[in-house]
Design a protein around this motif. Sequence first.
Motif, short mmCIF file in Angstrom:
data_model
loop_
_atom_site.label_atom_id
_atom_site.label_comp_id
_atom_site.label_asym_id
_atom_site.label_seq_id
_atom_site.Cartn_x
_atom_site.Cartn_y
_atom_site.Cartn_z
N PRO A 174 0.86 -1.20 0.00
CA PRO A 174 0.00 0.00 0.00
C PRO A 174 0.89 1.24 0.00
O PRO A 174 1.95 1.25 0.62
N ILE A 175 0.48 2.26 -0.73
CA ILE A 175 1.32 3.44 -0.93
C ILE A 175 0.56 4.70 -0.48
O ILE A 175 -0.59 4.91 -0.86
N GLY A 176 1.23 5.52 0.30
CA GLY A 176 0.60 6.74 0.81
C GLY A 176 0.79 7.94 -0.10
O GLY A 176 1.47 7.88 -1.13
N LEU A 177 0.20 9.05 0.32
CA LEU A 177 0.28 10.28 -0.48
C LEU A 177 1.70 10.83 -0.57
O LEU A 177 2.03 11.55 -1.51
N GLY A 178 2.54 10.50 0.43
CA GLY A 178 3.93 10.96 0.40
C GLY A 178 4.63 10.46 -0.84
O GLY A 178 5.21 11.22 -1.61
N ALA A 179 4.55 9.14 -1.06
CA ALA A 179 5.19 8.56 -2.24
C ALA A 179 4.44 8.92 -3.52
O ALA A 179 5.04 9.03 -4.59
N ARG A 180 3.14 9.14 -3.42
CA ARG A 180 2.40 9.58 -4.60
C ARG A 180 2.99 10.89 -5.11
O ARG A 180 3.15 11.09 -6.31
N ASP A 181 3.35 11.76 -4.18
CA ASP A 181 3.93 13.05 -4.55
C ASP A 181 5.34 12.89 -5.11
O ASP A 181 5.68 13.50 -6.13
N THR A 182 6.19 12.06 -4.47
CA THR A 182 7.55 11.90 -5.00
C THR A 182 7.53 11.17 -6.34
O THR A 182 8.35 11.46 -7.22
N LEU A 183 6.60 10.25 -6.52
CA LEU A 183 6.50 9.52 -7.80
C LEU A 183 6.11 10.45 -8.94
O LEU A 183 6.69 10.42 -10.02
N ARG A 184 5.12 11.32 -8.68
CA ARG A 184 4.69 12.20 -9.76
C ARG A 184 5.76 13.25 -10.06
O ARG A 184 5.97 13.62 -11.20
N LEU A 185 6.48 13.69 -9.01
CA LEU A 185 7.55 14.67 -9.25
C LEU A 185 8.67 14.03 -10.05
O LEU A 185 9.20 14.63 -11.00
N GLU A 186 9.04 12.80 -9.71
CA GLU A 186 10.10 12.10 -10.42
C GLU A 186 9.68 11.84 -11.87
O GLU A 186 10.52 11.73 -12.76
N ALA A 187 8.37 11.75 -12.11
CA ALA A 187 7.87 11.58 -13.47
C ALA A 187 7.59 12.94 -14.11
O ALA A 187 7.03 13.02 -15.21
N ALA A 188 7.98 14.02 -13.41
CA ALA A 188 7.83 15.41 -13.89
C ALA A 188 6.39 15.75 -14.26
O ALA A 188 6.12 16.46 -15.22
N MET A 189 5.45 15.24 -13.46
CA MET A 189 4.05 15.57 -13.68
C MET A 189 3.64 16.70 -12.75
O MET A 189 4.07 16.75 -11.60
N SER A 190 2.79 17.58 -13.25
CA SER A 190 2.37 18.74 -12.48
C SER A 190 1.34 18.38 -11.42
O SER A 190 0.57 17.44 -11.58
N LEU A 191 1.36 19.15 -10.34
CA LEU A 191 0.38 19.00 -9.27
C LEU A 191 -0.42 20.28 -9.17
O LEU A 191 0.16 21.37 -9.07
N TYR A 192 -1.73 20.17 -9.18
CA TYR A 192 -2.55 21.37 -9.04
C TYR A 192 -2.28 21.97 -7.67
O TYR A 192 -2.25 21.28 -6.66
N GLY A 193 -2.10 23.30 -7.64
CA GLY A 193 -1.77 23.97 -6.39
C GLY A 193 -0.28 24.25 -6.29
O GLY A 193 0.13 25.17 -5.61
N ASN A 194 0.53 23.46 -6.98
CA ASN A 194 1.98 23.72 -7.05
C ASN A 194 2.33 24.31 -8.41
O ASN A 194 2.57 25.51 -8.52
N GLU A 195 2.34 23.46 -9.44
CA GLU A 195 2.69 23.94 -10.78
C GLU A 195 1.52 24.67 -11.44
O GLU A 195 1.71 25.55 -12.25
N LEU A 196 0.33 24.24 -11.13
CA LEU A 196 -0.86 24.75 -11.80
C LEU A 196 -1.76 25.49 -10.83
O LEU A 196 -1.97 25.02 -9.71
#
Lengths: 368, 126
Positions: free
Chosen positions: A222-244
């Motif tokens: 099971p994976i928490g939101l912490g790793a969800r954030d590092t995974l999307r950043l490592e994949a250079a995907m934008s996060l609403y509220g940060n990049e957008l």
Amino acid sequence: MTKRTCLYNEHIKLNAKMVDFAGWEMPVQYTSIIEEHNNVRKNAGLFDVSHMGEIFISGKDALNFLQTLFPQDISGLELNKARYCQFTNTKGGIVDDLFVYKLKEEYYLLVVNASRLDDDYNWLKQNKSDFSVIIDNKSDIYSMIALQGPKAADILDSIGIKKENQPRTMYIKEYALAGEKAYISRTGYTGEDGFEIIIRNEKACELWNLLLDKGKQYKILPIGLGARDTLRLEAAMSLYGNELNETTSPIEASLVWSIDKNKKENYIGKDIIQNQLEHGVKRKLIAFKMLDRAIARHEYEIYSKNEKAGYVTSGGFAPFLGANIGLGYVDTDKNLKIDDTIQVMVRNKLYNAQITTKNFIKKHNRGN
Amino acid sequence: MVARESIFCSKSHEYVYEKDGAYYIGLTDFAIEQLGDIVFVELPEIGSHYGKGEIFGTVESVKAASELYMPISGKILEINEQLIDKPELLNEKEFDEIWLLKVSSEYYDVDCNDLMDYNTYKKEVE
């Protein structure tokens, strides 16, 4: 009051550390963000993303209505195909980024950010004008579980959805799961192959536990939101509220790849976006890797040749890459290019970083 | 293992204990648990002086950066060099076996007055 997903008790049983996220009490980690992150890259991970919103758009004007909302042209969208879109406002800013799935003719599913659900729903109602559409927010009756990683397809296979019947990348399909209708799309937010499963609340726990159980042989975690954030950043995907946000346009956010420059139909903010496409923008989202030993964080300043050039939108340690990386906006008049050196101000000191392409990791495990 | 009764902790989750006339400063087990995976540690220069409550360094987890505060005043005699390349040792080892700083201090008894002994601290945070 914070809301809880149907899987709340499962998270507690799994010893998750819970945090408030967009008004939801969500697991941030179960064991360790680094371990969870790397397990998604190497094996598979299971995420509770039930906080995300599901809005169904139907009616004879469904397509025409949606066409007025984003710079993507979905008139040619295949049945059961997904498209990454951004709702734009009159200034060309982003109200939210979302996935649009065409389920039937004039019947679409929109999956939106938890933090933006209320705004999105209001935005849709506000812009409905005379279109004959039904805007149906079903977020409260659906849970969403993401199964991500190179073993995701094997795990789905092991619960009875054979590989040959699984949706292809960027497609969605309807299945009977735990005796209930569910949607499975081959999409995600990790840079890995994987699926997002939308299922009615009452069956969410059963599916969650089934996937964890059958997934054991494939080393699922099971994976928490912490790793969800590092995974999307490592994949250079934008996060609403940060990049957008409502002041950043898709052009500034380097999402030109996702839009249709020659879309004929009018949509909100089209004049601004067309103008930006023709004449350029004042700032642009870039990706960078720290050269010096320091970690860039959200809102730190970016410098070029000792002058302020922008700011970091997301930054941190990338566990799989083993490097400190980030995304940020820089002024276009600084003429910065890939491989150029910039500096990030960390605790009143400048540290070198290098602008990179947005391929921190190769999409090494894409599905078919 | 350091005897629990000789460990004193600050509200900002640093600890200090005395051994052979020197003082060792580190992060409490509670702080490390809260931070999660530690990926970066920045420590001060040897020979520099810090007052009680002053920021002497930074510890960063995957999620965020946190400043480190001196639980007592003192002069930096040594820093734990291995943490520069292996910050994860903070997660892997017992908290009292992995100090951050070794300092000398002239006012330990006075500075210690408002620190909690380890058992009181544990009750406070849990």
